[in-house]
Design a protein around this motif. Structure first.
Motif, PDB file in Angstrom:
ATOM      1  N   LEU A  62       0.820  -1.210   0.000  1.00 61.20           N
ATOM      2  CA  LEU A  62       0.000   0.000   0.000  1.00 61.20           C
ATOM      3  C   LEU A  62       0.857   1.263   0.000  1.00 61.20           C
ATOM      4  O   LEU A  62       0.509   2.254  -0.641  1.00 61.20           O
ATOM      5  N   LEU A  63       1.971   1.221   0.695  1.00 59.90           N
ATOM      6  CA  LEU A  63       2.845   2.388   0.748  1.00 59.90           C
ATOM      7  C   LEU A  63       3.519   2.635  -0.603  1.00 59.90           C
ATOM      8  O   LEU A  63       3.529   3.760  -1.101  1.00 59.90           O
ATOM      9  N   PHE A  64       4.061   1.595  -1.204  1.00 60.50           N
ATOM     10  CA  PHE A  64       4.831   1.767  -2.432  1.00 60.50           C
ATOM     11  C   PHE A  64       3.971   1.803  -3.695  1.00 60.50           C
ATOM     12  O   PHE A  64       4.320   2.479  -4.653  1.00 60.50           O
ATOM     13  N   ASP A  65       2.847   1.074  -3.696  1.00 59.21           N
ATOM     14  CA  ASP A  65       2.026   0.985  -4.911  1.00 59.21           C
ATOM     15  C   ASP A  65       0.730   1.783  -4.814  1.00 59.21           C
ATOM     16  O   ASP A  65       0.008   1.887  -5.795  1.00 59.21           O
ATOM     17  N   GLY A  66       0.428   2.301  -3.636  1.00 53.38           N
ATOM     18  CA  GLY A  66      -0.771   3.110  -3.474  1.00 53.38           C
ATOM     19  C   GLY A  66      -2.003   2.276  -3.155  1.00 53.38           C
ATOM     20  O   GLY A  66      -1.944   1.051  -3.064  1.00 53.38           O
ATOM     21  N   PRO A  67      -3.132   2.950  -2.972  1.00 56.00           N
ATOM     22  CA  PRO A  67      -4.375   2.269  -2.627  1.00 56.00           C
ATOM     23  C   PRO A  67      -4.751   1.213  -3.658  1.00 56.00           C
ATOM     24  O   PRO A  67      -4.485   1.377  -4.854  1.00 56.00           O
ATOM     25  N   GLU A  98      -7.889   2.431   5.906  1.00 55.88           N
ATOM     26  CA  GLU A  98      -9.273   2.848   5.686  1.00 55.88           C
ATOM     27  C   GLU A  98      -9.761   2.218   4.395  1.00 55.88           C
ATOM     28  O   GLU A  98      -8.976   1.962   3.480  1.00 55.88           O
ATOM     29  N   ARG A  99     -11.052   1.933   4.362  1.00 57.25           N
ATOM     30  CA  ARG A  99     -11.697   1.405   3.160  1.00 57.25           C
ATOM     31  C   ARG A  99     -12.697   2.436   2.681  1.00 57.25           C
ATOM     32  O   ARG A  99     -13.441   2.995   3.476  1.00 57.25           O
ATOM     33  N   ARG A 100     -12.685   2.660   1.373  1.00 59.24           N
ATOM     34  CA  ARG A 100     -13.650   3.593   0.799  1.00 59.24           C
ATOM     35  C   ARG A 100     -14.187   3.022  -0.505  1.00 59.24           C
ATOM     36  O   ARG A 100     -13.581   2.133  -1.097  1.00 59.24           O
ATOM     37  N   GLU A 101     -15.307   3.555  -0.927  1.00 61.08           N
ATOM     38  CA  GLU A 101     -15.896   3.107  -2.190  1.00 61.08           C
ATOM     39  C   GLU A 101     -15.019   3.522  -3.354  1.00 61.08           C
ATOM     40  O   GLU A 101     -14.440   4.610  -3.350  1.00 61.08           O
ATOM     41  N   ASP A 102     -14.952   2.662  -4.353  1.00 66.44           N
ATOM     42  CA  ASP A 102     -14.282   2.996  -5.600  1.00 66.44           C
ATOM     43  C   ASP A 102     -15.224   3.895  -6.394  1.00 66.44           C
ATOM     44  O   ASP A 102     -16.377   3.539  -6.627  1.00 66.44           O
ATOM     45  N   GLU A 103     -14.768   5.077  -6.764  1.00 65.29           N
ATOM     46  CA  GLU A 103     -15.614   6.030  -7.488  1.00 65.29           C
ATOM     47  C   GLU A 103     -16.119   5.469  -8.817  1.00 65.29           C
ATOM     48  O   GLU A 103     -17.225   5.777  -9.247  1.00 65.29           O
ATOM     49  N   SER A 104     -15.307   4.625  -9.472  1.00 64.50           N
ATOM     50  CA  SER A 104     -15.703   4.088 -10.778  1.00 64.50           C
ATOM     51  C   SER A 104     -16.577   2.844 -10.675  1.00 64.50           C
ATOM     52  O   SER A 104     -17.239   2.470 -11.635  1.00 64.50           O
ATOM     53  N   ASP A 105     -16.579   2.183  -9.520  1.00 62.51           N
ATOM     54  CA  ASP A 105     -17.395   0.977  -9.325  1.00 62.51           C
ATOM     55  C   ASP A 105     -17.747   0.900  -7.840  1.00 62.51           C
ATOM     56  O   ASP A 105     -16.952   0.445  -7.023  1.00 62.51           O
ATOM     57  N   ARG A 106     -18.926   1.344  -7.505  1.00 66.67           N
ATOM     58  CA  ARG A 106     -19.324   1.464  -6.089  1.00 66.67           C
ATOM     59  C   ARG A 106     -19.398   0.125  -5.355  1.00 66.67           C
ATOM     60  O   ARG A 106     -19.468   0.086  -4.134  1.00 66.67           O
ATOM     61  N   ARG A 109     -14.299  -1.867  -2.955  1.00 60.41           N
ATOM     62  CA  ARG A 109     -13.728  -1.071  -1.882  1.00 60.41           C
ATOM     63  C   ARG A 109     -12.234  -0.920  -2.131  1.00 60.41           C
ATOM     64  O   ARG A 109     -11.545  -1.872  -2.467  1.00 60.41           O
ATOM     65  N   ILE A 110     -11.761   0.296  -1.938  1.00 54.54           N
ATOM     66  CA  ILE A 110     -10.337   0.593  -2.084  1.00 54.54           C
ATOM     67  C   ILE A 110      -9.746   0.719  -0.687  1.00 54.54           C
ATOM     68  O   ILE A 110     -10.299   1.396   0.181  1.00 54.54           O
ATOM     69  N   VAL A 111      -8.607   0.075  -0.482  1.00 53.11           N
ATOM     70  CA  VAL A 111      -7.926   0.068   0.812  1.00 53.11           C
ATOM     71  C   VAL A 111      -6.706   0.985   0.709  1.00 53.11           C
ATOM     72  O   VAL A 111      -5.966   0.948  -0.270  1.00 53.11           O
ATOM     73  N   SER A 112      -6.509   1.802   1.743  1.00 61.86           N
ATOM     74  CA  SER A 112      -5.333   2.671   1.786  1.00 61.86           C
ATOM     75  C   SER A 112      -4.896   2.876   3.231  1.00 61.86           C
ATOM     76  O   SER A 112      -5.649   2.623   4.172  1.00 61.86           O
ATOM     77  N   ILE A 113      -3.673   3.342   3.381  1.00 62.78           N
ATOM     78  CA  ILE A 113      -3.151   3.700   4.705  1.00 62.78           C
ATOM     79  C   ILE A 113      -3.756   5.049   5.068  1.00 62.78           C
ATOM     80  O   ILE A 113      -3.826   5.951   4.234  1.00 62.78           O
ATOM     81  N   THR A 114      -4.184   5.192   6.309  1.00 64.59           N
ATOM     82  CA  THR A 114      -4.767   6.470   6.734  1.00 64.59           C
ATOM     83  C   THR A 114      -3.697   7.561   6.698  1.00 64.59           C
ATOM     84  O   THR A 114      -2.507   7.295   6.902  1.00 64.59           O
TER      85      THR A 114
END
Length: 164
Positions: A62-67, A98-106, A109-114
């Motif tokens: 997640l850090l090197f490649d992003g959400p 944190e998990r959030r909705e993918d804007e292009s496909d609700r 879920r996209i996972v990222s570091i807070t």
């Protein structure tokens, strides 16, 4: 580049070391490498979160490649999506992910570091990343590929031995 420049010695007759000599060198080197990795100080703000080695790999991606999605993380970690989903849930409850909705496909879920934990995670992983960059940078792409494949083969052989 001479063999001396690469950090290993040729035999007295000028030939490259044999497999047994390389194994001996690695058996001496690996414990030192592991010891140094274990001494990398975990930043205070994340020490109490009881992060395990499996978390380190997930956080590194997640850090090197992003959400990314749980499915993508599972493919990269070479584990089942349910395993990643459990880890993401655990780290989300600890405020690391944190998990959030993918804007292009609700449905996704996209996972990222807070944002609050990113600096701590980055400082924790940066030393190892710098060391790997320094070690791998002088190698050709083919040599880097062979090195990574050799480490994978070693890890697989160790896993095979555990199963016996």
């Amino acid at each position: 580049m001479s063999t001396k420049d690469r950090g290993h010695k040729a035999n007295r007759d000028g030939t490259e070391p044999g497999v047994d000599e390389a194994i001996r060198a690695l058996l001496l080197l690996m414990p030192r490498m592991v010891g140094r990795a274990k001494r990398i100080r975990v930043p205070e703000e994340i020490q109490s979160l009881a992060l395990a080695p499996r978390h380190l790999s997930l956080l590194s991606y997640l850090l090197f490649d992003g959400p990314m999605t749980v499915k993508d993380l599972a493919a990269r970690l070479e584990v089942a999506p349910t395993t990643v989903s459990l880890m993401v849930g655990e780290l989300s409850r600890k405020g690391i992910l944190e998990r959030r909705e993918d804007e292009s496909d609700r449905r996704r879920r996209i996972v990222s570091i807070t944002d609050g934990k990113r600096p701590s995670i980055d400082s924790w992983l940066a030393r190892g990343a710098r060391a790997w960059r320094q070690a791998l940078n002088p190698l050709t792409p083919e040599q880097r590929h062979m090195f990574v494949q050799t480490l994978r083969a070693y890890e697989a052989a160790m896993a095979d031995d555990e199963d016996d």
